[in-house]
Motif scaffolding. Structure first.
Motif, PDB file in Angstrom:
ATOM      1  N   GLN A 390      16.701  -6.699  -4.908  1.00 48.13           N
ATOM      2  CA  GLN A 390      17.351  -7.595  -5.866  1.00 48.13           C
ATOM      3  C   GLN A 390      18.786  -7.151  -6.168  1.00 48.13           C
ATOM      4  N   ARG A 391      19.046  -5.860  -6.102  1.00 45.86           N
ATOM      5  CA  ARG A 391      20.422  -5.389  -6.323  1.00 45.86           C
ATOM      6  C   ARG A 391      21.341  -5.843  -5.191  1.00 45.86           C
ATOM      7  N   LYS A 392      20.819  -5.915  -3.987  1.00 44.28           N
ATOM      8  CA  LYS A 392      21.616  -6.438  -2.875  1.00 44.28           C
ATOM      9  C   LYS A 392      22.001  -7.886  -3.138  1.00 44.28           C
ATOM     10  N   ALA A 393      21.035  -8.672  -3.641  1.00 44.69           N
ATOM     11  CA  ALA A 393      21.319 -10.077  -3.956  1.00 44.69           C
ATOM     12  C   ALA A 393      22.355 -10.192  -5.062  1.00 44.69           C
ATOM     13  N   ILE A 394      22.256  -9.295  -6.055  1.00 38.58           N
ATOM     14  CA  ILE A 394      23.214  -9.305  -7.164  1.00 38.58           C
ATOM     15  C   ILE A 394      24.609  -8.943  -6.663  1.00 38.58           C
ATOM     16  N   ALA A 395      24.681  -7.954  -5.771  1.00 36.75           N
ATOM     17  CA  ALA A 395      25.978  -7.535  -5.231  1.00 36.75           C
ATOM     18  C   ALA A 395      26.649  -8.682  -4.472  1.00 36.75           C
ATOM     19  N   PHE A 396      25.856  -9.475  -3.751  1.00 37.17           N
ATOM     20  CA  PHE A 396      26.417 -10.629  -3.032  1.00 37.17           C
ATOM     21  C   PHE A 396      26.982 -11.643  -4.025  1.00 37.17           C
ATOM     22  N   LEU A 397      26.212 -11.909  -5.107  1.00 35.49           N
ATOM     23  CA  LEU A 397      26.676 -12.892  -6.097  1.00 35.49           C
ATOM     24  C   LEU A 397      27.940 -12.425  -6.808  1.00 35.49           C
ATOM     25  N   GLU A 398      28.118 -11.107  -6.921  1.00 38.00           N
ATOM     26  CA  GLU A 398      29.341 -10.586  -7.548  1.00 38.00           C
ATOM     27  C   GLU A 398      30.577 -10.974  -6.731  1.00 38.00           C
ATOM     28  N   LEU A 399      30.396 -11.091  -5.427  1.00 34.45           N
ATOM     29  CA  LEU A 399      31.528 -11.457  -4.564  1.00 34.45           C
ATOM     30  C   LEU A 399      32.012 -12.874  -4.841  1.00 34.45           C
ATOM     31  N   ASP A 401      31.707 -14.239  -7.891  1.00 38.62           N
ATOM     32  CA  ASP A 401      31.890 -14.302  -9.343  1.00 38.62           C
ATOM     33  C   ASP A 401      30.721 -14.955 -10.078  1.00 38.62           C
ATOM     34  N   GLU A 402      29.513 -14.778  -9.566  1.00 36.74           N
ATOM     35  CA  GLU A 402      28.328 -15.283 -10.264  1.00 36.74           C
ATOM     36  C   GLU A 402      27.263 -14.181 -10.351  1.00 36.74           C
ATOM     37  N   PRO A 403      27.629 -13.015 -10.895  1.00 39.52           N
ATOM     38  CA  PRO A 403      26.713 -11.859 -10.834  1.00 39.52           C
ATOM     39  C   PRO A 403      25.426 -12.039 -11.629  1.00 39.52           C
ATOM     40  N   PHE A 404      25.427 -12.880 -12.661  1.00 39.21           N
ATOM     41  CA  PHE A 404      24.251 -12.979 -13.536  1.00 39.21           C
ATOM     42  C   PHE A 404      23.511 -14.310 -13.392  1.00 39.21           C
ATOM     43  N   SER A 405      23.867 -15.088 -12.381  1.00 38.26           N
ATOM     44  CA  SER A 405      23.326 -16.455 -12.307  1.00 38.26           C
ATOM     45  C   SER A 405      21.835 -16.485 -11.988  1.00 38.26           C
ATOM     46  N   ASP A 406      21.307 -15.481 -11.280  1.00 40.92           N
ATOM     47  CA  ASP A 406      19.903 -15.515 -10.843  1.00 40.92           C
ATOM     48  C   ASP A 406      19.013 -14.567 -11.634  1.00 40.92           C
ATOM     49  N   TRP A 407      19.447 -14.181 -12.825  1.00 40.04           N
ATOM     50  CA  TRP A 407      18.705 -13.129 -13.533  1.00 40.04           C
ATOM     51  C   TRP A 407      17.259 -13.539 -13.828  1.00 40.04           C
ATOM     52  N   TRP A 408      17.032 -14.793 -14.189  1.00 41.95           N
ATOM     53  CA  TRP A 408      15.667 -15.179 -14.533  1.00 41.95           C
ATOM     54  C   TRP A 408      14.786 -15.295 -13.289  1.00 41.95           C
ATOM     55  N   GLN A 409      15.366 -15.679 -12.164  1.00 43.45           N
ATOM     56  CA  GLN A 409      14.597 -15.710 -10.921  1.00 43.45           C
ATOM     57  C   GLN A 409      14.136 -14.299 -10.544  1.00 43.45           C
ATOM     58  N   HIS A 410      14.994 -13.314 -10.799  1.00 43.20           N
ATOM     59  CA  HIS A 410      14.611 -11.922 -10.543  1.00 43.20           C
ATOM     60  C   HIS A 410      13.461 -11.497 -11.458  1.00 43.20           C
ATOM     61  N   VAL A 411      13.500 -11.943 -12.709  1.00 42.87           N
ATOM     62  CA  VAL A 411      12.418 -11.628 -13.640  1.00 42.87           C
ATOM     63  C   VAL A 411      11.110 -12.232 -13.166  1.00 42.87           C
ATOM     64  N   ARG A 412      11.153 -13.479 -12.726  1.00 44.81           N
ATOM     65  CA  ARG A 412       9.929 -14.147 -12.268  1.00 44.81           C
ATOM     66  C   ARG A 412       9.323 -13.415 -11.064  1.00 44.81           C
ATOM     67  N   THR A 413      10.183 -12.970 -10.154  1.00 43.82           N
ATOM     68  CA  THR A 413       9.688 -12.219  -9.001  1.00 43.82           C
ATOM     69  C   THR A 413       9.052 -10.902  -9.450  1.00 43.82           C
ATOM     70  N   PHE A 414       9.705 -10.249 -10.384  1.00 41.81           N
ATOM     71  CA  PHE A 414       9.183  -8.992 -10.919  1.00 41.81           C
ATOM     72  C   PHE A 414       7.822  -9.193 -11.588  1.00 41.81           C
ATOM     73  N   LEU A 415       7.714 -10.211 -12.426  1.00 42.60           N
ATOM     74  CA  LEU A 415       6.450 -10.460 -13.126  1.00 42.60           C
ATOM     75  C   LEU A 415       5.333 -10.825 -12.147  1.00 42.60           C
ATOM     76  N   LYS A 416       5.683 -11.539 -11.099  1.00 40.01           N
ATOM     77  CA  LYS A 416       4.680 -11.883 -10.090  1.00 40.01           C
ATOM     78  C   LYS A 416       4.173 -10.637  -9.389  1.00 40.01           C
TER      79      LYS A 416
END
Length: 557
Positions: A390-399, A401-416
């Motif tokens: 997930q950090r790799k995905a976040i690093a891509f989004l930083e490029l 300028d959308e570093p926090f856009s998928d935060w809830w999707q990451h939470v859902r994956t984590f909870l699953k």
């Protein structure tokens, strides 16, 4: 396991004589009254440690603690875990009265018949539109649990065989219905009950708190009355101020002079022309405490009798302008003390933060607290791999300028990946999957709300937690908490109206939250809050009695 006669308080703490006596009681019931700062919660934690480590609460039996607020219940559970360790603390159940009632309903629901009957997937609602087997109002939880215990000897015996000991915290706020539930479950049994509270802090009269509850308990449960006198919280000047209020509330509980010696502590009492000037002055004051004195924001509390949003609106705006983090507890409700919320916030902190060892440790303790080394190792590897992906995905989004856009999707994956069984194990309340879903949804909503104020996710997560923000809360919600510096705003007749005894108790609760510094304010005028159409008094008068307690101790500036 150790012998009772060689047990000593955990972590090398020293308890006053009556607290030590209560901690080590092995036979009878106890009615322990104690003032603010006397260490009531610590005594209960030490008593749990004694009962569990000496085998006085013999395996597999358990200890039941009943509190009146979710955060108090969680705090006691956490303190017991620190004192005796996670392995023993798993036999310590800490609930609110309503959560305990719900446990009884969930376990023995088929006993309810007729109009009381409930379906297996019932929901708790604020108000039912019509009679229904699918819904129950929050206020009906205790009455339904009473109905079960009245009808079923099996239910009564099951509860009695589960618990050797029951702790009752903030017992002065116990209602008639709650007391009836206790009597049905535990009166005339071998279960030991320890009731703890302070009659000077009774502020739940509006909710039906029972008069003379300690006296009734002593008679009904043949309990031994004890008192803890020492205040470990407040500095001497604040203790002397509290003592003046105690003279009015309960003269028999006046603190002895030897506890009150010394000149440490600060008290201030200020009058303002209007609420805007009050807010600006207090915001500057808080800013100075944080920046000049290096006082952590979480050590500062602003207390208001009630209607928090109406009285603190200017102050919150002033704090916002200065970039001072604050928490409006009226909005926060109890979501921050929910284990599932804490799990989500800790995971996001590990994902988006930089070196968050405390969050990682909390995360692992919640997910695999009692597993063996091999299971813990595998769980850590699985989680570490998920974080890396997930950090790799976040690093891509930083490029882009959308570093926090998928935060809830990451939470859902984590909870699953964590799985429903692990999530349900975080709290007995989560056995109702609807409750678990509601907590997860409320956590998402709260983070989204905070992101509107602070678009940086790591900073938002800090504000979600208790440890990075000034607390703005009602006196009622401050009960059981303590802060270095406390501001009580709007000490005015127009907000302290109605039952004089209950108001005086509420004022005492607010004053006794302060460890080092206390500030009281009032304003001559409070403009009507924007959009508020109900009755509102613009002209204000200070509460003379309350200021008469404070002014003799206040610094002249």
């Amino acid at each position: 396991m150790i012998a009772p006669d060689v047990w000593e308080p955990a972590d090398g703490l020293t308890l006053e004589p009556n607290a030590l006596l209560a901690s080590k009681e092995q036979v009878g019931n106890l009615a322990l009254t104690a003032g603010p700062g006397a260490g009531k919660t610590e005594m209960l934690a030490q008593r749990a440690d004694f009962l569990l480590r000496t085998g006085t609460c013999r395996y597999p039996k358990r200890i039941l603690a009943i509190s009146f607020k979710v955060d108090a219940s969680s705090n006691l559970k956490e303190r017991v875990k620190r004192r005796c360790g996670s392995e023993l603390a798993i036999r310590f159940d800490s609930f609110t009265f309503h959560a305990f009632a719900k446990r009884i309903i969930d376990r023995f629901r088929p006993i309810l018949t007729g109009q009381d009957a409930l379906d297996v997937a019932y929901k708790i609602v604020e108000r039912k539109v019509k009679p229904s087997r699918q819904e129950i109002e929050f206020a009906d939880l205790v009455p339904r649990a009473i109905a079960i215990l009245q009808k079923s000897a099996l239910a009564r015996n099951a509860i009695r065989q589960t618990y050797t000991d029951v702790f009752l915290d903030e017992f002065q706020d116990c209602t008639n219905q709650q007391y009836e539930l206790l009597k049905l479950a535990f009166q005339d049994t071998s279960t030991r009950l320890t009731a703890v509270g302070d009659t000077k802090q009774k502020i739940m009269g509006w909710a039906g708190a029972m008069d003379g509850i300690f006296q009734a308990f002593v008679v009904d449960f043949a309990a031994t009355p004890l008192n803890m006198y020492r205040n470990f919280r407040s500095k001497p000047k604040l203790l002397r101020l509290q003592n003046e209020i105690i003279r009015r509330l309960d003269p028999s509980s006046i603190m002895p002079d030897e506890q009150l010696a010394g000149d440490e502590g600060e008290v201030f009492a200020w009058r303002f022309e209007d609420s805007r000037k009050e807010a600006e002055y207090l915001a500057n004051l808080i800013e100075n405490w944080i920046n000049t004195e290096q006082l952590p924001p979480a050590e500062i509390a602003v207390l208001i009798r009630n209607q928090l949003d109406l009285y603190a609106d200017h102050l919150m705006a002033a704090l916002e302008t200065r970039g001072i983090p604050f928490r409006n507890e009226q909005h926060m409700q109890d979501i921050t003390v929910e284990p599932a919320a804490r799990l989500i916030v800790d995971y996001l902190s590990c994902l988006y933060g930089h070196r968050e060892p405390k969050a990682w440790i909390r995360l692992m303790n919640q997910l695999i607290p009692f597993a063996d080394e091999e299971i813990q190792s595998n769980a850590r590897k699985d989680l570490d791999q998920l974080v890396k992906r997930q950090r790799k995905a976040i690093a891509f989004l930083e490029l882009v300028d959308e570093p926090f856009s998928d935060w809830w999707q990451h939470v859902r994956t984590f909870l699953k990946q964590v799985g429903i069984e692990t999530l349900v194990s975080l709290s007995p309340d989560y056995e109702s999957h609807d409750r678990l879903k509601a907590v997860i949804s409320d956590t998402k909503d709260r983070i989204e709300e905070l992101l509107k104020q602070e678009p940086n996710l790591p900073k938002t997560l800090e504000r979600f937690s208790d440890d990075q923000a000034v607390r703005i809360l009602t006196i009622h919600k401050s009960k059981g908490l303590e802060f270095d510096s406390v501001i009580i705003m709007a000490v005015e007749n127009e907000i302290f109206f109605g039952n004089k005894d209950e108001n005086r108790c509420a004022f005492f609760v607010g004053v006794s939250r302060a460890k080092n510094r206390l500030v009281l304010t009032h304003a001559d005028q409070r403009e009507r809050p924007t959009g508020y159409t109900k009755r509102w008094e613009v002209q204000r008068t200070h509460q003379n009695e309350y200021f008469s307690y404070v002014l003799p101790f206040a610094r002249k500036e």
